[in-house]
Design a protein around this motif. Structure first.
Motif, mmCIF file in Angstrom:
data_model
loop_
_atom_site.group_PDB
_atom_site.id
_atom_site.type_symbol
_atom_site.label_atom_id
_atom_site.label_comp_id
_atom_site.label_asym_id
_atom_site.label_seq_id
_atom_site.Cartn_x
_atom_site.Cartn_y
_atom_site.Cartn_z
ATOM 1 N N VAL B 170 0.831 -1.198 0.000
ATOM 2 C CA VAL B 170 0.000 0.000 0.000
ATOM 3 C C VAL B 170 0.868 1.251 0.000
ATOM 4 N N ALA B 171 1.881 1.262 0.865
ATOM 5 C CA ALA B 171 2.754 2.429 0.956
ATOM 6 C C ALA B 171 3.415 2.709 -0.381
ATOM 7 N N ALA B 172 3.919 1.644 -1.034
ATOM 8 C CA ALA B 172 4.616 1.829 -2.306
ATOM 9 C C ALA B 172 3.657 2.373 -3.362
ATOM 10 N N MET B 173 2.439 1.831 -3.383
ATOM 11 C CA MET B 173 1.488 2.263 -4.398
ATOM 12 C C MET B 173 1.075 3.720 -4.172
ATOM 13 N N MET B 174 0.838 4.072 -2.915
ATOM 14 C CA MET B 174 0.446 5.444 -2.618
ATOM 15 C C MET B 174 1.566 6.416 -2.970
ATOM 16 N N GLY B 176 3.678 5.983 -5.292
ATOM 17 C CA GLY B 176 3.637 6.098 -6.750
ATOM 18 C C GLY B 176 2.569 7.090 -7.194
ATOM 19 N N PHE B 177 1.388 7.007 -6.578
ATOM 20 C CA PHE B 177 0.311 7.945 -6.914
ATOM 21 C C PHE B 177 0.746 9.381 -6.658
ATOM 22 N N LEU B 178 1.399 9.588 -5.506
ATOM 23 C CA LEU B 178 1.817 10.947 -5.177
ATOM 24 C C LEU B 178 2.838 11.461 -6.178
ATOM 25 N N LEU B 179 3.776 10.592 -6.567
ATOM 26 C CA LEU B 179 4.773 11.011 -7.550
ATOM 27 C C LEU B 179 4.084 11.425 -8.842
ATOM 28 N N ALA B 180 3.022 10.679 -9.209
ATOM 29 C CA ALA B 180 2.298 10.991 -10.431
ATOM 30 C C ALA B 180 1.592 12.333 -10.332
ATOM 31 N N CYS B 181 1.250 12.742 -9.102
ATOM 32 C CA CYS B 181 0.518 13.994 -8.918
ATOM 33 C C CYS B 181 1.407 15.224 -9.088
ATOM 34 N N VAL B 182 2.714 15.044 -8.928
ATOM 35 C CA VAL B 182 3.609 16.199 -8.953
ATOM 36 C C VAL B 182 3.527 16.887 -10.311
ATOM 37 N N GLY B 183 3.472 18.216 -10.289
ATOM 38 C CA GLY B 183 3.426 18.969 -11.534
ATOM 39 C C GLY B 183 2.072 19.609 -11.732
ATOM 40 N N LEU B 184 1.715 19.796 -13.010
ATOM 41 C CA LEU B 184 0.484 20.513 -13.305
ATOM 42 C C LEU B 184 -0.708 19.581 -13.221
ATOM 43 N N ASP B 185 -1.738 20.014 -12.488
ATOM 44 C CA ASP B 185 -2.986 19.258 -12.455
ATOM 45 C C ASP B 185 -3.760 19.595 -13.727
ATOM 46 N N THR B 186 -3.924 18.593 -14.597
ATOM 47 C CA THR B 186 -4.493 18.897 -15.915
ATOM 48 C C THR B 186 -5.960 19.281 -15.839
ATOM 49 N N VAL B 187 -6.633 18.946 -14.754
ATOM 50 C CA VAL B 187 -8.057 19.265 -14.701
ATOM 51 C C VAL B 187 -8.293 20.714 -14.278
ATOM 52 N N THR B 188 -7.540 21.187 -13.299
ATOM 53 C CA THR B 188 -7.766 22.562 -12.858
ATOM 54 C C THR B 188 -6.667 23.513 -13.299
ATOM 55 N N GLY B 189 -5.572 22.978 -13.854
ATOM 56 C CA GLY B 189 -4.500 23.852 -14.299
ATOM 57 C C GLY B 189 -3.685 24.444 -13.170
ATOM 58 N N GLN B 190 -3.762 23.833 -11.977
ATOM 59 C CA GLN B 190 -2.961 24.328 -10.866
ATOM 60 C C GLN B 190 -1.714 23.471 -10.697
ATOM 61 N N PRO B 436 3.940 -2.152 -7.824
ATOM 62 C CA PRO B 436 2.756 -1.316 -7.599
ATOM 63 C C PRO B 436 3.082 0.167 -7.667
ATOM 64 N N MET B 437 4.272 0.512 -7.214
ATOM 65 C CA MET B 437 4.692 1.915 -7.241
ATOM 66 C C MET B 437 4.756 2.413 -8.682
ATOM 67 N N VAL B 438 5.383 1.590 -9.540
ATOM 68 C CA VAL B 438 5.532 1.997 -10.933
ATOM 69 C C VAL B 438 4.181 2.026 -11.634
ATOM 70 N N LEU B 439 3.335 1.048 -11.347
ATOM 71 C CA LEU B 439 1.998 1.018 -11.950
ATOM 72 C C LEU B 439 1.242 2.291 -11.596
ATOM 73 N N ALA B 440 1.307 2.668 -10.310
ATOM 74 C CA ALA B 440 0.608 3.874 -9.878
ATOM 75 C C ALA B 440 1.210 5.109 -10.531
ATOM 76 N N LEU B 441 2.521 5.107 -10.675
ATOM 77 C CA LEU B 441 3.187 6.258 -11.286
ATOM 78 C C LEU B 441 2.780 6.404 -12.747
#
Lengths: 150, 498, 329
Positions: B170-174, B176-190, B436-441
């Motif tokens: 779970v920790a690894a997957m989460m 990965g998700f957080l790493l994927a979040c870094v940068g521009l949020d494409t939905v709100t542009g923030q 799981p980390m890479v999959l989430a990323l």
């Protein structure tokens, strides 16, 4: 080490949660606000790593993370690699690449310095021709390449 | 029958000696592009696109699509030999491919990978030939809720894959998700999780992270265990190829299932990456000895490779019929088509039938030529493992650095890669599962996007995920997959009581 | 005077003989990099790669062109790279509307005034599209429906041109829309064909094939005049048959810049060279074919006129985005 890794994960989670609160975690004009998703993910990460942390702290493991000898041999790769990556930022990719190949051949492969240096330079030249000439991909370059007009 | 006649005419065009030569050249170039990390797929085709501009459109598209096949084949090579996936869809191939190489079965793994790619691609081409318009119609039904359901299914079929602590998974997957979040949020542009840094603004590219997590960390682990890659005793020779071929038909069921998953994912267009993960997950879940996956099972190579390439090929279908590329590489091919004055989309099959059937014919031939070329090269690829560690390690480091740099032309990414290398090394030693980390990323962003788009469309109601006959069953399958271990235990308990 | 000079003069003389450039011309010494502040396959990327191919095919430049995508942070990455490459005469950037929207929406410290405007190549049009099976035959039908209930409009990206237009429509007619962002123009068009949303404001080139296949219906174009291309695209219609939104009672205008910029502090001679190079690209049949395919507005500008246009557009974006609440907090 187990404790440190879990703590690091938890810290990342806290960072994420903190930043998410800034972005907003409610339902906004564009649907769920941008912080919503990372906020809950961050919470899960904190929970799971705290649990790992507790378990690791309560049952101290007897297995060593790595022996001193093992760490030494890892350092023999990691330190030159770090130097290589740092050098890329400053003087481009080609010269550090030649140096890295030569260094490894001498220190790890037991080749003579002349052979190693020649191989390093040859490899760098090959990479140069392949990327800059054939594929037209510009790789980082420094002052030495500039002398040759690149 | 019109289609068949048109296809035959296409073969006649594609079979000229000149075009055959272009095919071989294209496949070889593609393999080179696929092997060099960071240059693979989209970049490679983009770079070579202008070179084909002086050729005839038919010759050019033959050459380009063969580069595409070559790159698809080539992506598997580094995954198996060095644990470095050059493309997102090769990640699942490393799970069993690399252990096979470590056991001295590199040639076997390569043969299985190449052959599976070929089978998957061929299946997809036959599908395109036979039922293209029907499939295009199906693809249109996929809106954001359906897309999210597919992503959910990919995750669900993969959860619980890692051995060891569930908490760590779970920790690894989460993470990965957080790493994927870094940068521009494409939905709100923030900007999210960038903390004011311009370097973090572009986010963590999958390739940079994976080159570090898988490739660099592997070098560090190898040196810790002594100065060698354990695959050094690889058996060479084409005999291995024949022996592997004899074994492969036994896995026909996995192949067929992977072909179907691949075509489905490629057309929708979710793409090759979820296809490969989902197919691997399914193969493991449905195998009698699923726990043995990840230790060097040939099925673990067959499943993801077949699905990835079935998806890779069928991704061209939405491009041709709808003008929507199913993969980044297809996107670049699309801009090539436009440059030659061809307008991809519903009218292409009507107005440029010659061209389309020429392309489809060249897909058949290009794949056959491709398989012949790469199979002939298997012994040489396997022989790479005999190069002394000191030299290979240095070359891999340099290649990884080039790969990490070329993704975004950013020297900073090389630093990120090295950091990920150290992180990967530490996590592997502590038994955190990296998959799981890479999959989430890889899929995290698109999953989150689809989820939020769906909620926007529905005005916030979760009912949208069970709203029609298409999305409901996919979600239900996903839920069953997610709770499979629980259900299986429950089933066993009931049976025990009766 | 250095001893090498005569030889250089000789080379220069050959260059003059070979190509019709002024004698004092600056010429690139290394490969020219075009930075695309967007992903592969999008409109800007397509145009950059088309130019790369045209220049290579006609031998217009002595050095090859390399295209590099720097899409990070809605293009901010690419723009910052140009801003930070002061004085580099071998670097160009092709822009889309994110030249204005990205700094405003993200707060990244960057403006077009930090870099050197070279040339406007064309303006990209926007068209209001609905599904061909929808009951709306004119913009007026659409407006009436939008006032009656909240319609869903899909577009490319967030707080960029498509969403700005959506908000501008809403403001003009006093209605609200649900804007759903997607990654690329092709996907947006497909969402509309599949009936997942009610309308889009796709560029012509993104939706043309669905229009011709009878899946989409154009209602009006967001320009002050009708599109110039009179060649028939479907059985009955040409681009020029689509009314402007203004004449249909929907007073919204929007055009997107496709232009080139260079880093700050580059020599005037280099700017002049690229203006000449790009002008020759504009004269090629391949370029003109691209313009017809995508029904581009072929307006071109350089120098002061271009700078004034940019200043006006920047102000307009600031106003539009402030009204929509899109400015960075």
């Amino acid at each position: 080490m187990e404790v440190a890794a879990a703590a690091a994960f938890a810290a990342i989670g806290v960072l994420a949660v903190a930043d998410s609160l800034r972005g907003g975690i409610a339902w906004g004009m564009d649907g769920p606000q941008s912080g919503t998703f990372p906020f809950w993910i961050g919470c899960l990460l904190i929970l799971s790593s705290l649990a790992t942390l507790l378990r690791a702290a309560l049952t101290p493991s007897r297995t060593l993370f790595a022996s001193a000898a093992e760490l030494r041999s890892v350092a023999r790769i990691l330190l030159p690699a770090a130097a290589f990556v740092a050098a890329i930022q400053a003087i481009g990719l080609y010269v550090p690449a030649a140096a890295l190949i030569a260094w490894f051949m001498v220190r790890l492969g037991g080749h003579g310095p002349a052979v190693a240096l020649a191989s390093g330079v040859a490899a760098a030249a090959l990479i140069f021709v392949a990327f800059e000439r054939w594929f037209l991909v510009a790789l980082p370059k420094g002052p030495i390449e500039a002398v040759f007009g690149y | 029958m019109d289609n068949l006649a048109a296809l035959m005419a296409g073969f006649a065009v594609a079979l000229s000696p000149e075009n055959l030569l272009l095919m071989v050249a294209g496949v070889v170039l593609g393999v080179i592009i696929g092997v060099l990390p960071g240059l693979g797929g989209a970049n490679g085709v983009a770079i070579l696109l202008p070179l084909t501009f002086s050729m005839s459109p038919v010759g050019a598209i033959i050459m380009l699509s063969c580069i595409y096949w070559g790159a698809l084949f080539g992506g598997a090579i580094t995954s198996i030999l060095f644990n470095i996936p050059g493309e997102p869809w090769s990640v699942a191939t490393t799970f069993d491919g690399y252990p096979m190489a470590q056991q001295g079965r590199a040639a076997e793994a390569l043969t299985a990978a190449f052959t599976s790619s070929f089978v998957g691609a061929l299946f997809a081409i036959v599908m395109i030939t036979a039922i293209a318009p029907l499939v295009a119609e199906f693809a249109l039904r996929f809106g954001p809720p359906e897309f999210f359901a597919v992503m959910f299914l990919a995750f669900a079929s993969f959860v619980g894959m890692g051995r060891g602590s569930a908490l760590k998974t779970v920790a690894a997957m989460m993470a990965g998700f957080l790493l994927a979040c870094v940068g521009l949020d494409t939905v709100t542009g923030q900007l999210r999780l960038t903390f004011g840094s311009t370097e973090l603004m572009r986010g963590f590219d999958f390739l940079v992270a994976v080159i570090g997590l898988f490739g660099i960390s592997e070098i560090l682990l190898s040196i810790e265990e002594g100065l060698s890659f354990r695959g050094a005793k690889a058996r060479l020779g084409l005999g291995v190829v024949l022996r592997t071929w004899k074994e492969l038909p036994r896995h026909w069921l996995i192949s067929l299932r992977s072909c179907l998953i691949g075509c489905w994912m490629g057309v929708t267009p979710a793409g090759a990456t979820p296809a490969s993960f989902m197919s691997y997950g399914m193969a493991r879940r449905l195998a009698r000895d699923g726990a043995a996956f990840g230790t060097g099972r040939i099925e673990g190579v067959v499943a993801p490779e077949t699905a990835a390439h079935a998806a890779g090929v069928s991704a061209l279908l939405p491009m041709l019929t709808l003008g929507v590329p199913g993969s980044p590489t297809a996107a670049v091919l699309l801009s090539g088509l436009i440059m030659w004055g061809l307008q991809p989309g519903p009218m292409l099959f009507v107005e440029q039938a010659d061209f389309v059937w020429g392309l489809i014919a060249s897909m058949y031939l290009g794949n056959i030529v491709g398989l012949a070329v790469v199979i002939a090269l298997v012994p040489w690829f396997a022989a790479i493992l005999r190069i002394p560690f000191a030299i290979v390690a240095a070359l891999i480091l340099v290649a990884c650095a080039i790969g990490a740099f070329t993704v975004n032309n950013a020297p900073f990414d090389v630093v990120v890669m090295l950091i990920f290398g150290v992180v990967g090394y530490v996590l592997k030693k502590l038994d955190y599962p990296l998959a799981p980390m890479v999959l989430a990323l890889v899929l995290g962003n698109r999953t989150e996007q689809a989820f939020r788009q769906s909620l926007l469309l529905s005005g916030g109601s979760l009912g949208v995920f069970f709203g029609n006959w298409l999305v409901g069953p996919i979600m239900a399958t996903g839920l069953v997959m997610l709770f499979w271990p629980l259900l299986a235990r429950l089933g066993a308990a009931i049976r025990a009581r009766v | 005077m250095t001893p090498g000079l005569p030889r250089r003069l000789l080379v220069a003389a050959f260059a003059v003989a070979a190509a019709p450039v002024p004698a004092s011309a600056w010429e690139p010494q290394r490969p020219i990099t075009i930075i695309v502040p967007a992903g592969t396959g999008g409109g800007a990327d397509q145009m950059a790669r088309a130019i790369q191919a045209i220049v290579a095919k006609h031998g217009l430049a002595p050095q090859p062109i390399v295209v590099a995508n720097k899409a990070g942070g809605a293009g901010a990455e690419g723009f910052l790279e140009i801003k930070n490459s002061r004085g580099n005469p071998h670097m160009l950037v092709i822009t889309l509307s994110n030249l204005f929207t990205t700094p405003l929406a993200t707060g990244v410290p960057f403006s077009w005034r930090d870099i050197t405007p070279v040339k406007m190549m064309a303006l990209d049009e926007f068209v209001l599209w609905v599904n061909a099976e929808s009951p709306w035959r004119t913009a007026a039908d659409f407006v009436a429906a939008a006032r009656a209930g909240k319609l869903r409009i899909a577009g490319t990206g967030s707080r960029q041109e498509d969403q700005i237009i959506t908000v501008a429509i809403g403001k003009a007619i006093g209605a609200e829309f649900t804007y759903v962002p997607f990654a690329g123009g092709g996907t947006v068009a497909m969402q509309l064909v599949g009936g997942h949303v009610d309308a889009t404001v796709n560029n012509p080139i993104e939706a043309v094939s669905h229009w011709r296949a009878g899946k989409l219906r154009p209602l009006c174009v967001f320009d002050s005049r009708r599109l110039p291309v009179t060649q028939t695209m479907t059985a009955t219609m040409a681009w020029s048959d689509i009314p402007t939104c203004k004449e249909s009672g929907l007073d919204v205008e929007y055009l997107m810049l496709r232009g080139f910029f260079m880093p700050p502090g580059v020599p005037q001679a280099a700017i002049a060279y690229y203006q000449g190079l790009l002008e020759r690209v504009r004269q090629t049949p391949e370029w003109q074919e691209l313009m017809v395919q995508g029904a581009f507005n072929t307006t071109t500008m350089e120098g002061d006129a271009f700078a004034q246009w940019l200043a006006r557009e920047e102000e307009r974006h600031r106003t539009l985005m402030a009204e929509a609440g899109f400015l960075a907090r």
